[in-house]
Enzyme design. Structure first.
Site, PDB file in Angstrom:
ATOM      1  N   HIS A  23      39.754  55.427   2.624  1.00  0.00           N
ATOM      2  CA  HIS A  23      38.306  55.183   2.520  1.00  0.00           C
ATOM      3  C   HIS A  23      37.949  54.922   1.054  1.00  0.00           C
ATOM      4  O   HIS A  23      38.371  55.682   0.169  1.00  0.00           O
ATOM      5  CB  HIS A  23      37.524  56.384   3.049  1.00  0.00           C
ATOM      6  CG  HIS A  23      36.046  56.163   3.033  1.00  0.00           C
ATOM      7  ND1 HIS A  23      35.403  55.388   3.975  1.00  0.00           N
ATOM      8  CD2 HIS A  23      35.092  56.563   2.160  1.00  0.00           C
ATOM      9  CE1 HIS A  23      34.113  55.343   3.696  1.00  0.00           C
ATOM     10  NE2 HIS A  23      33.897  56.039   2.599  1.00  0.00           N
ATOM     11  N   MET A  75      37.914  48.929  11.230  1.00  0.00           N
ATOM     12  CA  MET A  75      36.481  49.174  11.118  1.00  0.00           C
ATOM     13  C   MET A  75      35.820  49.428  12.481  1.00  0.00           C
ATOM     14  O   MET A  75      34.792  48.829  12.811  1.00  0.00           O
ATOM     15  CB  MET A  75      35.821  47.992  10.388  1.00  0.00           C
ATOM     16  CG  MET A  75      36.401  47.729   9.013  1.00  0.00           C
ATOM     17  SD  MET A  75      36.459  49.182   7.918  1.00  0.00           S
ATOM     18  CE  MET A  75      34.819  49.084   7.232  1.00  0.00           C
ATOM     19  N   ASP A  85      34.958  59.763   8.502  1.00  0.00           N
ATOM     20  CA  ASP A  85      35.287  59.783   7.071  1.00  0.00           C
ATOM     21  C   ASP A  85      35.247  61.209   6.506  1.00  0.00           C
ATOM     22  O   ASP A  85      35.075  61.395   5.292  1.00  0.00           O
ATOM     23  CB  ASP A  85      34.316  58.901   6.260  1.00  0.00           C
ATOM     24  CG  ASP A  85      34.414  57.436   6.655  1.00  0.00           C
ATOM     25  OD1 ASP A  85      35.492  57.010   7.082  1.00  0.00           O
ATOM     26  OD2 ASP A  85      33.391  56.740   6.539  1.00  0.00           O
TER      27      ASP A  85
HETATM   28  C1  GAR Z   1      39.678  48.924   2.169  1.00  0.00           C
HETATM   29  O1  GAR Z   1      38.929  48.905   0.987  1.00  0.00           O
HETATM   30  C2  GAR Z   1      39.560  50.259   2.858  1.00  0.00           C
HETATM   31  O2  GAR Z   1      39.434  51.321   1.956  1.00  0.00           O
HETATM   32  C3  GAR Z   1      38.288  50.071   3.645  1.00  0.00           C
HETATM   33  O3  GAR Z   1      38.380  48.755   4.134  1.00  0.00           O
HETATM   34  C4  GAR Z   1      39.084  47.963   3.191  1.00  0.00           C
HETATM   35  C5  GAR Z   1      40.135  47.177   3.929  1.00  0.00           C
HETATM   36  O4  GAR Z   1      40.756  46.244   3.070  1.00  0.00           O
HETATM   37  N1  GAR Z   1      38.173  51.030   4.714  1.00  0.00           N
HETATM   38  C6  GAR Z   1      37.044  51.579   5.077  1.00  0.00           C
HETATM   39  O5  GAR Z   1      35.973  51.287   4.577  1.00  0.00           O
HETATM   40  C7  GAR Z   1      37.155  52.615   6.182  1.00  0.00           C
HETATM   41  N2  GAR Z   1      35.967  53.394   6.279  1.00  0.00           N
HETATM   42  P1  GAR Z   1      42.096  45.519   3.531  1.00  0.00           P
HETATM   43  O6  GAR Z   1      41.836  44.923   4.927  1.00  0.00           O
HETATM   44  O7  GAR Z   1      42.278  44.433   2.511  1.00  0.00           O
HETATM   45  O8  GAR Z   1      43.195  46.519   3.542  1.00  0.00           O
END
Ligand code: GAR
Length: 222
Positions: free
Chosen positions: A116, A97, A152
């Site tokens: 994403h 992030m 994104d």
């Molecule tokens: C996931 O839902 C991913 O799609 C999102 O963060 C989460 C991480 O979950 N990514 C974004 O929003 C990127 N823009 P995780 O740490 O359990 O894999």
């Protein structure tokens, strides 16, 4: 655990939090026939659970805490040094992030994927599930895309959809999308490691042919 086959594509995962997508990738790459190995996991959050998941799987980890740097380029220079030390073939952003500068992204052109939680181009940025609910959408989902200078907005490689039910909340929708994420990301990473997926300029190629529309896993696919 046996040491990774060094002739296989080397995957480096960057994460910031829970690391459930990392876990899905660890499990996928642990299967005997997976054509790639996760050689390191990097985090910008020293207490990210993703680091524990990597340690459990005996994968090398590193932390580059962005709060210790005055500028984004300084943070990225440190991050880049760690990444390049591992000479990865593929960098997988799994809930990483941090907004990345154009220079950083260009350095890894064609070898960095992101996941994403929306059907891009809808809902770039944050709070995607809430925004889909607020808009009254019937369908929501997840996108895996190559990372380019557009936040994104890099070329999509694959999407998976979920149907939004009348009683869905952010919590239930997050869980539905998460299930699809864990299905989709290992598939796309496998394609890349098999050499089937490339980025030609800003155009993804699959088996040498332009990927005009993202491969689409309908909601009943799993
Ligand atoms: C996931 O839902 C991913 O799609 C999102 O963060 C989460 C991480 O979950 N990514 C974004 O929003 C990127 N823009 P995780 O740490 O359990 O894999």
């Amino acid at each position: 655990m046996s040491s990774p086959d060094i002739t296989e594509p080397r995957i480096l995962v960057l994460a910031s939090g829970n690391g459930s997508n990392l876990q899905a990738l660890i499990e996928a790459t642990n299967s005997r026939d997976f054509p790639g190995s996760i050689i390191a996991v990097g985090c910008n959050q020293p207490r990210a659970f993703a680091l524990e998941r990597a340690a459990q799987a005996a994968i090398e980890t590193f932390v580059v805490d962005h709060t210790e740097f005055d500028t984004r380029p300084a943070f990225e220079a440190a991050l880049k040094a760690h990444i390049d030390r591992h000479a990865p073939d593929l960098i997988v952003l799994a809930g990483f992030m941090r907004i990345l500068t154009d220079d950083f992204v260009r350095h890894y052109h064609g070898k960095m994927l992101n996941i994403h939680p929306s059907l891009l181009p809808r809902y770039t940025g944050l709070n995607t599930h809430q925004r889909a609910l607020d808009a009254g959408d019937a369908i929501h989902g997840v996108t895996v895309h190559f990372v380019t200078e557009n936040l994104d907005g890099g070329p999509a490689v694959a999407q998976a959809e979920v149907l939004i039910a009348a009683d869905d909340t952010v919590t239930t929708l997050t869980e539905k999308v998460r299930v699809k994420e864990h299905l989709l990301y290992p598939i796309v990473v496998r394609w890349f490691c098999e050499g089937r997926l490339h980025l030609d300029g800003d155009r993804p190629l699959f088996d040498g042919l332009p990927l005009e529309t993202p491969t689409y896993l309908p909601d009943d696919a799993g």
